[in-house]
Scaffold this active site. Structure first.
Site, PDB file in Angstrom:
ATOM      1  N   ALA A  81     -25.071  13.459  -5.503  1.00 24.82           N
ATOM      2  CA  ALA A  81     -26.371  13.580  -4.835  1.00 24.82           C
ATOM      3  C   ALA A  81     -26.227  13.407  -3.326  1.00 24.82           C
ATOM      4  CB  ALA A  81     -27.350  12.557  -5.398  1.00 24.82           C
ATOM      5  N   CYS A 125     -12.171   4.201   0.229  1.00 23.10           N
ATOM      6  CA  CYS A 125     -13.481   4.006   0.862  1.00 23.10           C
ATOM      7  C   CYS A 125     -13.474   4.404   2.335  1.00 23.10           C
ATOM      8  CB  CYS A 125     -13.919   2.549   0.714  1.00 23.10           C
ATOM      9  SG  CYS A 125     -15.486   2.182   1.529  1.00 23.10           S
ATOM     10  N   GLU A 131       0.846  -1.192   0.000  1.00 23.33           N
ATOM     11  CA  GLU A 131       0.000   0.000   0.000  1.00 23.33           C
ATOM     12  C   GLU A 131       0.883   1.244   0.000  1.00 23.33           C
ATOM     13  OE1 GLU A 131      -2.543   2.778  -0.267  1.00 23.33           O
ATOM     14  OE2 GLU A 131      -3.293   0.719  -0.343  1.00 23.33           O
ATOM     15  N   GLY A 163     -17.370  10.770 -12.250  1.00 27.82           N
ATOM     16  CA  GLY A 163     -16.910   9.408 -12.487  1.00 27.82           C
ATOM     17  C   GLY A 163     -15.496   9.201 -11.978  1.00 27.82           C
ATOM     18  N   GLY A 169     -24.682  12.101  -9.946  1.00 32.07           N
ATOM     19  CA  GLY A 169     -24.736  10.670  -9.666  1.00 32.07           C
ATOM     20  C   GLY A 169     -24.794  10.433  -8.172  1.00 32.07           C
ATOM     21  N   VAL A 170     -24.422   9.234  -7.736  1.00 24.40           N
ATOM     22  CA  VAL A 170     -24.556   8.883  -6.322  1.00 24.40           C
ATOM     23  C   VAL A 170     -23.713   9.790  -5.436  1.00 24.40           C
ATOM     24  CG1 VAL A 170     -24.128   7.091  -4.608  1.00 24.40           C
ATOM     25  CG2 VAL A 170     -25.193   6.493  -6.781  1.00 24.40           C
ATOM     26  N   HIS A 180     -42.529  -6.667  14.630  1.00 26.34           N
ATOM     27  CA  HIS A 180     -43.455  -5.528  14.553  1.00 26.34           C
ATOM     28  C   HIS A 180     -43.222  -4.588  15.727  1.00 26.34           C
ATOM     29  CE1 HIS A 180     -47.148  -3.276  13.812  1.00 26.34           C
ATOM     30  NE2 HIS A 180     -47.385  -3.365  15.122  1.00 26.34           N
ATOM     31  N   GLY A 209     -22.073  16.921 -11.585  1.00 28.74           N
ATOM     32  CA  GLY A 209     -22.346  15.492 -11.556  1.00 28.74           C
ATOM     33  C   GLY A 209     -23.357  15.137 -10.490  1.00 28.74           C
ATOM     34  N   ALA A 236       4.002  -0.325  -6.189  1.00 26.09           N
ATOM     35  CA  ALA A 236       4.383  -1.581  -6.841  1.00 26.09           C
ATOM     36  C   ALA A 236       4.368  -1.432  -8.357  1.00 26.09           C
ATOM     37  CB  ALA A 236       3.428  -2.696  -6.419  1.00 26.09           C
TER      38      ALA A 236
END
Length: 468
Positions: free
Chosen positions: A190, A47, A39, A274, A186-187, A447, A184, A120
């Site tokens: 928004a 994420c 890494e 994107g 998109g997700v 319920h 944009g 890498a």
């Protein structure tokens, strides 16, 4: 092991420590492999550090702020509500993100995964070089899993600098902007547009498609559009962004709609149009790995490339750029290396937008089912008939099941409303297991719960609805 001009030997090496990479490394270790993970920047990847998790933290903070400002319908009156955004950002970074990334580091250590810091580069199909600020080392490996993820696309006229931000910059603002422009819808656009509107910003979203959230069905998106309207968010569709002009203390975005030039000025502009796969500086071509024209890695149903020793997963492979897709593929690749007869199957891959209200989908839409030749029908149950939704004062939305007409097998589902991101899991399981509507209807749901709406929708599909 000898360093220097000699290569160190690795069994399975994973490149990238995001939700694909670290999961692949842990699962490979669980399968008895000696594993190293490489890494260059973030343990936990985009994420956990600057993507899914911190954005959800800001979304949650926005909800809390709005609840504090206005809960009069519940008989709760508040005065003197203030937002300390610096404290919000500190909580996001040091209690949410830090806790999760340190947890991933612990899990890697617990599973005896060696962590190698650096970049890498493949030398051939069994050799790679890792370069960092202090040294360079050559490694020989038996198998490699590439999980290097993606990065935001930078479009002409919108170079990421100053007041022109990518999603990472948008998540790390020091103050809530008075006016925020988002390119944009998109997700990501928004979600962050809704979050900053809840935190007090005046938001404008410019989207090139005829609707925001183009990957979701229109009746779902209409709910978000109504919510945006209520929040004062301006949405401009069919808008083509042309240029951002930095005014020093503000930024002006020039765009066109139907060929007509327009502009809008704000404190910042965040570009979310994107993501680009991180495959261009790995030396994959040197190793003989086949790529698509878009820089994606071609893989088979086990994540294996045309080079048998190299696997690829996540955003660098064809398909949706989703963290849970990467984690799923990670387990398949690691188990394939261990000789398990596993294959990738995307039929129950969920997609979620953490908007107001939340949107979630899994499997096929009714239109997609018919396009595939299935004799199917969609059944829709409104959350306005669900007791828990009413008690939460969140009645907007619905559950829809798409089932075959002959035997009511569930082939798709969509949820719009409170709890959609969690409710979709039950429906994904139903599709994965080949269940029909009767299986859901006969499952006792607690319920009062939002999940009862799933049962109600199943009963509707069977022609015996109770709460309609």
């Amino acid at each position: 092991m000898v360093v220097g001009d000699f290569a160190l030997e690795l069994d399975t090496v994973v490149i990238g420590a995001g939700p694909g990479g670290y999961v692949a490394a842990i699962r490979a270790a669980q399968m008895g492999q000696k594993v190293a993970i490489i890494e260059r920047e973030y343990i936990g990847g985009v994420c956990l550090n600057v993507g899914c998790i911190p954005s959800k933290a800001l979304i949650s903070a926005g909800h809390k702020y709005q609840e504090a400002l206005d809960s009069e319908i519940f008989g709760v009156s508040t005065k003197g509500v203030e937002l300390d955004f610096a404290k919000t950002q500190d909580w996001k970074d040091n209690q949410v993100v830090s806790k999760l990334t340190s947890g991933v580091e612990f899990l890697l250590k617990k599973n005896k995964v060696e962590v190698i810091r650096g970049e890498a580069f493949f030398v051939d199909e069994h050799t790679l070089r890792v370069i960092n600020d202090e040294s360079a080392q050559t490694y020989e490996f038996n198998n490699a899993i590439v999980a290097t993820g993606s990065r935001p696309i930078e479009i002409p006229g919108f170079k990421f600098a100053g007041r022109v931000l990518d999603s990472t910059g948008g998540l790390n603002l020091k103050e809530v902007p008075k006016k925020l422009i988002i390119i944009g819808g998109g997700v990501i656009g928004a979600e962050l547009g809704g979050a900053y509107a809840n935190l007090g910003a005046e938001v404008t979203i410019l989207e090139g498609s005829p609707q925001i959230l183009p990957s979701f069905e229109k009746d779902m998106v209409k709910l978000v559009e109504k919510s945006f309207e209520d929040k004062g968010i301006t949405v401009v569709t069919k808008a083509m962004a042309k240029e951002a002009v930095d005014n020093g203390d503000s930024v002006t975005v020039k765009y066109e709609v139907d060929g007509k030039a327009q502009e809008v000025t704000g404190d910042y502009v965040m570009v979310n149009v994107g993501r680009r796969p991180n495959t261009d500086e790995l030396g994959l071509e040197v190793a003989g790995v086949e790529m698509t024209d878009r820089g994606l890695v071609k893989v088979d149903k086990q994540g294996r490339t045309n080079v048998s020793s190299i696997f690829a997963i996540g955003d660098i492979t064809p398909g949706a750029a989703l963290a849970h897709k990467a984690s799923y593929e990670a387990k398949i690749a690691a188990e394939a290396i261990a000789g398990k007869p596993v294959e990738i199957d995307y039929r129950a891959m969920p997609a979620v937008a953490f908007t107001d209200p939340e949107l979630a989908t899994v499997g096929l839409t009714e239109k997609e089912a018919k396009e595939q030749g299935l004799d199917a029908k969609g059944y829709k149950f409104a959350l306005g008939g669900n007791g828990r939704a009413i008690s939460l004062n969140q009645m907007e939305g619905f559950v829809r099941l798409v089932t075959t007409k002959e035997d009511n097998v569930i082939v798709g589902a969509q949820v719009a409303g409170a709890g959609a991101s969690d409710m979709i899991a039950e429906l994904g399981l139903a599709i994965e297991a080949g269940m029909n509507a009767e299986d859901i209807a006969l499952t006792i749901h607690s319920h009062p719960s939002l999940a009862e709406a799933v049962m109600d929708t199943a009963e509707l599909a069977l022609g015996m609805p109770i709460h309609m």
